[in-house]
Design an enzyme around this catalytic site. Structure first.
Site, PDB file in Angstrom:
ATOM      1  N   GLY A  58       0.819  -1.211   0.000  1.00  0.00           N
ATOM      2  CA  GLY A  58       0.000   0.000   0.000  1.00  0.00           C
ATOM      3  C   GLY A  58       0.849   1.256   0.000  1.00  0.00           C
ATOM      4  N   GLN A 156      -7.766   0.438   3.841  1.00  0.00           N
ATOM      5  CA  GLN A 156      -8.587  -0.045   4.963  1.00  0.00           C
ATOM      6  C   GLN A 156     -10.040  -0.277   4.557  1.00  0.00           C
ATOM      7  OE1 GLN A 156      -7.737  -0.837   8.079  1.00  0.00           O
ATOM      8  NE2 GLN A 156      -5.599  -0.181   8.064  1.00  0.00           N
ATOM      9  N   CYS A 302       2.044   1.294  12.620  1.00  0.00           N
ATOM     10  CA  CYS A 302       3.266   1.751  11.987  1.00  0.00           C
ATOM     11  C   CYS A 302       3.993   2.749  12.877  1.00  0.00           C
ATOM     12  CB  CYS A 302       2.951   2.396  10.646  1.00  0.00           C
ATOM     13  SG  CYS A 302       1.628   1.567   9.780  1.00  0.00           S
TER      14      CYS A 302
HETATM   15  N1  PLP Z   1      -2.659   3.204   3.984  1.00  0.00           N
HETATM   16  C1  PLP Z   1      -3.385   2.830   5.049  1.00  0.00           C
HETATM   17  C2  PLP Z   1      -4.686   3.489   5.308  1.00  0.00           C
HETATM   18  C3  PLP Z   1      -2.901   1.816   5.899  1.00  0.00           C
HETATM   19  O1  PLP Z   1      -3.629   1.455   6.956  1.00  0.00           O
HETATM   20  C4  PLP Z   1      -1.658   1.209   5.609  1.00  0.00           C
HETATM   21  C5  PLP Z   1      -1.090   0.175   6.500  1.00  0.00           C
HETATM   22  O2  PLP Z   1      -1.459   0.017   7.630  1.00  0.00           O
HETATM   23  C6  PLP Z   1      -0.958   1.633   4.475  1.00  0.00           C
HETATM   24  C7  PLP Z   1      -1.480   2.627   3.687  1.00  0.00           C
HETATM   25  C8  PLP Z   1       0.363   1.024   4.114  1.00  0.00           C
HETATM   26  O3  PLP Z   1       0.176  -0.224   3.526  1.00  0.00           O
HETATM   27  P1  PLP Z   1       1.374  -1.279   3.494  1.00  0.00           P
HETATM   28  O4  PLP Z   1       1.530  -1.751   4.905  1.00  0.00           O
HETATM   29  O5  PLP Z   1       0.926  -2.352   2.564  1.00  0.00           O
HETATM   30  O6  PLP Z   1       2.577  -0.563   3.003  1.00  0.00           O
END
Ligand code: PLP
Length: 362
Positions: A58, A156, A302
């Site tokens: 993402g 999400q 994160c």
């Molecule tokens: N965007 C949102 C809303 C997310 O919740 C996340 C991850 O938690 C991401 C982007 C990032 O995705 P990825 O973990 O696949 O890099």
């Protein structure tokens, strides 16, 4: 991961291991698997197969769309850092939100002009669960910056909203497989035909030059399987999990004083339970929960580790003291009623212990 997704990916680590960019029969087999997966996900999202770009996650999808255009980038203050940081790094415009975390449409309109190249507004907030009225956002963007690419981070959203209702409203949409029962390390960016992005990765020219790099065949096949299962079960899961989420929050708030639900339930997804608990520190609560094997978080996963107040709660105007007692619990396809019973028991007991300790010290 969904079992069907695990089963779907295993052959691609063994007898179907070939690199789809080759020209021999085994490579053609792998390529066919990617083509079929592309057709499946395109149908489930409601776009053309040629509009689907497979990539690494993402974060990559979000970065690609924001960093792939020349001109000003605009987003709300509550975006995931995968959007917010690239927008800020490019000197973009960050727009305020209301108390539920929804982008303020007047302020969005005021941030738009002829210089804007991309506007990114998430479909569902990862921290507090707020659902964006994407049709209203799209109307503002089309009226005030018709030239801009409208992107939504739908990472999400997949478990809770039919993507076929979101995709027609935007030019680009990001997904990440591990949010809907697929593996980590694989994602999707859809980009409407006629809109072009300058690729972040150049090299072998895969994905029609839009994302070079050898395909993660096992991941792509499993992602398509997981999205198909998510789509089939979505309505039933929303009903089941809304009931469990409501019980989780109601029983915690019923047993303890001063527990405030951060976003009204009719504005958020069924899998999100976010509360602010007075008189405790999230960090201490998470420690006790973890000891009892109840997994939750305060801000987004994160960012955990750094106990700064969450940028989402700050943007929503939640004061620092209340934000310090934030608890974020998530429910998904594996959550059972017994998990919820245990969650209620451990949260209530842990908060009581912390409050008692605080009064004893005072
Ligand atoms: N965007 C949102 C809303 C997310 O919740 C996340 C991850 O938690 C991401 C982007 C990032 O995705 P990825 O973990 O696949 O890099």
């Amino acid at each position: 991961m969904r079992q069907s997704a695990i089963d779907a990916m295993l052959p691609f680590f063994a007898e179907r291991f070939a690199n789809p960019s080759g020209s021999h029969r085994f490579a053609r087999d792998a390529r066919r698997a990617i083509d079929e997966s592309r057709d499946v996900v395109a149908g489930l999202i409601g776009v053309q197969p040629g509009e689907v770009v497979f990539l690494g996650c993402g974060t990559e999808a979000d970065n690609q769309v924001i960093r792939g255009v020349d001109g000003v980038a605009v987003c709300p203050a509550t975006e995931h850092h995968a959007v917010l940081h690239p927008v800020e790094a490019r000197g973009g415009r960050v727009v305020g939100v209301d108390a539920t975390g929804h982008v303020d449409l007047d302020r969005l309109a005021a941030a738009l002009d002829n210089d804007v190249a991309v506007v990114s507004v998430m479909s569902v907030n990862n921290e507090v669960g707020t659902i964006t009225d994407l049709a209203a956002v799209a109307a503002v963007v089309r009226a005030h910056a018709p030239q801009a690419i409208l992107h939504t981070d739908a990472v999400q959203a997949a478990s809770w909203i039919d993507l076929r209702h979101l995709a027609p409203l935007v030019d680009a949409l990001s997904l990440s497989a591990h949010k809907f029962g697929g593996p980590k390390g694989v994602g999707i960016l859809t980009i409407r035909d006629g809109r072009s992005l300058s690729p972040m990765l150049i090299g072998g020219g895969q994905e029609r030059e839009r994302r070079s790099g050898t395909h993660n065949v096992a991941g792509i096949v499993a992602m398509a399987m997981a999205l198909a299962e998510t789509d089939t079960r979505r309505d039933a899961e929303i009903e089941r999990l809304a009931r469990l989420r409501n019980r989780l929050v109601d029983e915690i708030a019923g047993a303890l004083d001063d527990v405030v639900e951060t976003v009204p339930r009719d504005r958020k997804i069924a899998g999100s339970a976010h509360v602010c608990i007075d008189g405790i520190e999230s960090e201490s609560l998470l420690y006790l929960l973890d000891e009892a094997e109840v997994c939750a978080s305060a801000a987004s996963a994160c960012a955990s580790g750094a106990m700064e107040p969450s940028h989402v709660l700050s943007a929503m105007g939640v004061d620092r003291r209340r934000a310090g007692g934030a608890l974020r619990m998530s429910l998904g396809h594996t959550t059972t009623p017994a998990d919820v019973d245990r969650g209620i028991e451990v949260v209530v007991d842990s908060v009581r212990r912390l409050r008692k300790a605080a009064t004893t010290v005072a």
